[in-house]
Design an enzyme around this catalytic site. Structure first.
Site, short mmCIF file in Angstrom:
data_model
loop_
_atom_site.label_atom_id
_atom_site.label_comp_id
_atom_site.label_asym_id
_atom_site.label_seq_id
_atom_site.Cartn_x
_atom_site.Cartn_y
_atom_site.Cartn_z
N ASP A 82 0.85 -1.19 0.00
CA ASP A 82 0.00 0.00 0.00
C ASP A 82 0.89 1.24 0.00
O ASP A 82 2.02 1.17 -0.49
CB ASP A 82 -0.92 -0.06 1.23
CG ASP A 82 -2.27 0.61 1.02
OD1 ASP A 82 -2.30 1.84 0.88
OD2 ASP A 82 -3.29 -0.10 1.00
N HIS A 120 -3.63 6.01 3.54
CA HIS A 120 -4.38 4.79 3.22
C HIS A 120 -3.82 3.55 3.91
O HIS A 120 -4.55 2.78 4.53
CB HIS A 120 -4.38 4.62 1.70
CG HIS A 120 -5.38 3.64 1.19
ND1 HIS A 120 -5.08 2.32 0.94
CD2 HIS A 120 -6.69 3.79 0.86
CE1 HIS A 120 -6.16 1.70 0.47
NE2 HIS A 120 -7.15 2.58 0.40
N SER A 281 -11.32 -1.22 0.56
CA SER A 281 -9.99 -1.06 1.15
C SER A 281 -10.01 -1.44 2.63
O SER A 281 -9.00 -1.89 3.17
CB SER A 281 -9.50 0.38 1.02
OG SER A 281 -8.92 0.62 -0.22
#
Length: 436
Positions: A82, A120, A281
């Site tokens: 990520d 994220h 996600s």
């Protein structure tokens, strides 16, 4: 520009992340901000850590807290491919045991968040293996005793080729001890490059479970894209807090494995603080955490049996069998850890080796750039017709011998010869009469 708008524009890139933020619950380690009211979630004002923990509805709804009476994931390593995890936040301190960067933009240890949506990975990691900030405070992950590898990748300006980054990241994760790989991103295409064949086959051959997010309709992904389309990968769809397929924070496809919550999720952001967010996600690391729980409880099981446990114990939501909205159903961590599930000989989500054998064998190798393909020469020697042999047509062929047998052929030849003698005799007799 809002993060939702930025994510929509990111759809133009090769790869995109599949989570979207709502207003922050806390602006940072010390500040706070009120979040916009949402269905089923009251607007917080200076949200306390205890109220953060109480928002993790999936801990009870999906059997996670119950599974902790058996295991909390100790001894299992989850690789998060990520934007790079901030391992300094309270919930992740000590959880990140290694990492690296493939973007060309981050730190050597992979723990410097990169890219426009650089929070994220930290959000993803907190859902998979967050430690909380106390016995009943802060965000706690599904597998709070599992270890994390932070592998930073970047998309867009300044970053290396994204397809190459992913292939290298998967291989690195396998080589550095990951037994679970979480990929909360999508290529937004059904297909994938051949470099991914090699990397994902490497993971398959080394007994690693790869978990991938399905994508979100709200950010332009109506249909599941790679890596969630790849055989053997555990693709995760999203559901609402009431357990219904999410209209915006999920995507549909026949490769879905299971579903998990993807709305009203609370996550940790770099530097500390919390956000509410939507997207597969977040659903993917919930399932990756369940995989870690199963692997910790059953260290003898290979990846196909681990995946089968999760599929077989999921709560089916649609018609009997897997469907394009929920896969095999909503994940149940307690059942996956404790139920008796039969052994399987192969990954129920498919065999990448076989897919490659069937689908790549007819793909021609690309010619080097600027080269000219020269056709093979054609033989221009004329073919000369051979004269027919009047005797040859009388000789029996091998198939004819096999069909009627040698004795029958001898009889036929004798009859033919006798007939010739008779005809000859008749002709000679008539000739004698005309001359006699």
């Amino acid at each position: 520009m809002t993060r939702r708008v930025r994510l929509a524009r990111a759809a133009l890139a090769t790869l995109l992340l599949v989570g979207a933020l709502t207003p922050a619950l806390s602006a940072g380690p010390t500040g706070s901000a009120a979040a916009a009211p949402r269905a089923g979630v009251p607007a917080p004002h200076g949200a306390s850590s205890d109220s953060i923990r109480s928002r993790e509805y999936w801990l009870d709804a999906d059997g996670i807290r119950s599974a902790w009476t058996t295991t909390r994931g100790a001894g299992v390593t989850i690789a998060v491919i990520d934007t790079g995890i901030d391992g300094t936040v309270a919930e992740l301190r000590g959880a990140v045991t290694g990492g690296t960067d493939f973007s060309g933009l981050g730190a050597a240890n992979g723990q410097t968040p990169v890219g426009e949506d650089n929070g994220h990975a930290t959000m993803v990691a907190s859902l998979a293996a967050g430690r909380g900030t106390g016995s009943n405070s802060g965000v706690i992950g599904v597998a709070p005793e599992a270890s994390l590898l932070s592998i930073s990748v970047g998309f867009g300006a300044g970053a290396r080729d994204s397809d190459a980054q992913i292939a290298e990241a998967v291989t690195w994760a396998v080589d550095h001890g990951a037994k679970v790989i979480n990929m909360s991103l999508t290529r937004n295409t059904l297909d994938w490059p051949t470099s991914w064949d090699t990397a994902f086959l490497y993971a398959e051959d080394h007994d690693v479970v790869v978990v991938a997010a399905a994508g979100n309709r709200g950010s332009g992904t109506d249909e599941v894209g790679a890596p969630a389309t790849m055989p053997g990968v555990l693709a995760v769809a999203g559901v609402t807090q009431s357990g219904v397929a999410s209209g915006q924070a999920s995507a549909q496809g026949i490769t879905l494995g299971v579903a998990a919550p993807s709305e009203n999720l609370v996550g940790v952001i770099p530097g500390g603080g919390y956000v509410l967010w939507d997207g597969t996600s977040g659903a993917a690391p919930i399932v990756a955490g369940v995989v870690a729980l199963v692997r910790a409880a059953h260290p003898e099981l290979k990846a196909p049996d681990v995946i089968n446990r999760i599929l077989a114990t999921a709560h089916d939501k649609g018609p009997a069998g897997p469907d394009a909205l929920y896969g095999h159903g909503i994940v149940d961590a307690a059942a996956a850890v404790r139920d008796d599930v039969p052994h399987v000989a192969a990954n129920p989500l498919g065999d990448l080796h076989e897919w490659v054998r069937v689908n790549r064998r007819a793909t021609p190798a690309p010619a080097p750039e600027g080269s000219i393909t020269v056709p093979a020469p054609v033989d221009s020697t004329p073919v000369i017709a051979q004269p027919s042999d009047p005797v040859g047509v009388l000789l029996p062929s091998i198939p004819l011998l096999q069909l009627v047998g040698v004795p029958v052929l001898i009889v036929l030849l004798l009859l033919f010869a006798l007939g010739g003698l008779v005809v000859g005799a008749v002709v000679q007799f008539r000739s004698l009469r005309r001359t006699g």
